[in-house]
Enzyme design. Structure first.
Site, PDB file in Angstrom:
ATOM      1  N   ILE A 145      -9.721  -0.451   3.184  1.00 59.68           N
ATOM      2  CA  ILE A 145     -10.338  -0.312   4.503  1.00 59.68           C
ATOM      3  C   ILE A 145      -9.315  -0.639   5.580  1.00 59.68           C
ATOM      4  O   ILE A 145      -8.709  -1.710   5.569  1.00 59.68           O
ATOM      5  CB  ILE A 145     -11.559  -1.239   4.643  1.00 59.68           C
ATOM      6  CG1 ILE A 145     -12.674  -0.779   3.694  1.00 59.68           C
ATOM      7  CG2 ILE A 145     -12.074  -1.270   6.079  1.00 59.68           C
ATOM      8  CD1 ILE A 145     -13.852  -1.701   3.644  1.00 59.68           C
ATOM      9  N   GLY A 196      -9.220   5.298   1.505  1.00 59.71           N
ATOM     10  CA  GLY A 196      -9.871   5.989   2.613  1.00 59.71           C
ATOM     11  C   GLY A 196     -11.344   5.702   2.701  1.00 59.71           C
ATOM     12  O   GLY A 196     -12.153   6.598   2.949  1.00 59.71           O
ATOM     13  N   ASP A 240       0.839  -1.189   0.000  1.00 60.10           N
ATOM     14  CA  ASP A 240       0.000   0.000   0.000  1.00 60.10           C
ATOM     15  C   ASP A 240       0.880   1.247   0.000  1.00 60.10           C
ATOM     16  O   ASP A 240       1.831   1.349   0.776  1.00 60.10           O
ATOM     17  CB  ASP A 240      -0.900  -0.033   1.244  1.00 60.10           C
ATOM     18  CG  ASP A 240      -2.015   0.991   1.205  1.00 60.10           C
ATOM     19  OD1 ASP A 240      -2.369   1.448   0.103  1.00 60.10           O
ATOM     20  OD2 ASP A 240      -2.553   1.319   2.283  1.00 60.10           O
ATOM     21  N   SER A 285     -13.197   3.590   4.759  1.00 63.20           N
ATOM     22  CA  SER A 285     -13.845   3.075   5.964  1.00 63.20           C
ATOM     23  C   SER A 285     -15.140   3.840   6.202  1.00 63.20           C
ATOM     24  O   SER A 285     -15.237   5.034   5.913  1.00 63.20           O
ATOM     25  CB  SER A 285     -12.926   3.214   7.181  1.00 63.20           C
ATOM     26  OG  SER A 285     -11.928   2.207   7.175  1.00 63.20           O
TER      27      SER A 285
END
Length: 359
Positions: free
Chosen positions: A276, A233, A83, A235
């Protein structure tokens, strides 16, 4: 089976109209939670680690934890993804350490703080694509900077995130630039900027089109119908976890995440990977605080870790169902990096846009 290229999973998701949550991992309990949820829902898995996670767990420990998941659940296709790689060197070291997919985040310069030019982004991303594809690894790129359309600011994640304020032109991916970027870099997936940001504090109110530009995804998908889009981003910051944390001594203020129904709109418009992390962090923190409050004399670490697996597993299972991932693991024929290296070499996976096809 071994780990599989992420491209294999994204292609299947595109063909069958679903998205795949990509969960960040740092330790054994998180990997167990994800794999148990995937096993129960028959879902393909994308595990991902930031530079911070690789440093925290250590390369050898992290690699063997992931291989443990592969050995325990051989029937589930699993991709391991770097990531937010800040440089080609970071991506290459990930591939050497067994990652089957990397993100070259050229939206920021190598310091992971300074917004980069379009030309810089294209050059470093294309360089990584050339090397990664030669060994069959997948590559995700990013165009636009992740940050709030309300404030113009971003939230650094493990030290990765721009500083200061940016305007909307930098915080929203330009569809025409996206076409040029994909054609020049040949990325397997493209992370788009639509107003989401890392962390729990994404929005000060339930997001609308003013601060969460799902419509921008639709525009990009129209021009790049064959490109796998990625939402970072993402969540949802469930209120139940915040309430539980605060009930047992926490002090998290009111905040809002990305509603599941908005993510579902994105999936219907070409989003195949949904990042997430915060939701799982909240679930784990809620478990720790609840366990400590209810049995304050207990000092066995397993007393805190077992409920954290239970709560995080619940989050993961929910997302597999909500993103329509469930029921698809058993339908995917697992292929290797060598298989994909051959596909790239033959030009079978060349990225095309609606514009380039028309010409």
């Amino acid at each position: 089976m071994a780990l599989v290229p992420m491209r294999l999973l994204l292609d299947h998701a595109a063909e069958n109209g679903y998205g795949i949550p990509a969960f960040n991992v740092n330790n054994m309990e998180q990997i167990i939670s994800i794999m148990q949820a995937a096993d129960e829902t028959d879902s393909p898995v994308i595990l991902q680690a930031s530079r911070g996670a690789r440093s925290y767990a250590g390369e050898n420990f992290l690699r063997h934890l992931v291989l443990g998941a592969v050995e325990t659940y051989p029937h589930i296709p699993i991709a391991m993804h770097q990531d937010h790689g800040n440089s080609p060197a970071t991506c290459y070291s990930a591939i050497r350490n067994g990652f089957t997919s990397v993100m070259m985040d050229g939206s920021l310069e190598a310091d992971a703080k300074t917004p980069a030019s379009f030309e810089y982004n294209v050059n470093v991303t294309a360089e990584v694509v050339k090397v990664a594809h030669s060994v069959g690894a997948s590559v995700e790129g990013e165009l636009g900077c992740l940050g709030s359309l309300e404030t113009g600011q971003g939230e650094a994640e493990d030290g990765h995130g721009f500083e200061g304020k940016l305007d909307h032109s930098q915080l929203l991916t330009d569809p025409e630039e996206a076409v040029e970027f994909v054609n020049k870099t040949q990325v397997d997936a493209l992370a788009v900027a639509i107003g989401t940001s890392h962390g729990a504090y994404k929005f000060t109110r339930k997001p609308t089109g003013e601060v969460l530009a799902i419509s921008r995804i639709e525009e990009i998908h129209r021009l790049l119908p064959n490109t796998h889009l990625v939402m970072h981003g993402s969540s949802s910051v469930p209120q139940e976890w915040i309430d539980m944390i605060n009930e047992f001594g926490g002090a998290i203020p009111e905040t809002y995440g990305v509603p599941v129904e908005e993510i579902q709109k994105g999936i219907k418009s070409g989003v195949r990977k949904v990042n997430i992390d915060t939701d799982n962090r909240l679930a784990i923190t809620a478990a720790f605080r609840e366990a400590a409050a209810k049995d304050p004399k207990n000092f066995d670490p397993r007393h805190f870790l077992k409920p954290s697996i239970k709560y995080m597993k619940q989050v993961c299972a929910d997302r597999y169902q909500q993103f329509w991932t469930a029921g698809n693991a058993s339908k995917i024929k697992q292929l290797t990096l060598d298989d994909y290296a051959a596909k790239y070499a033959k030009g079978e996976l060349t990225a095309t846009s609606r514009t380039s096809v028309a010409v």
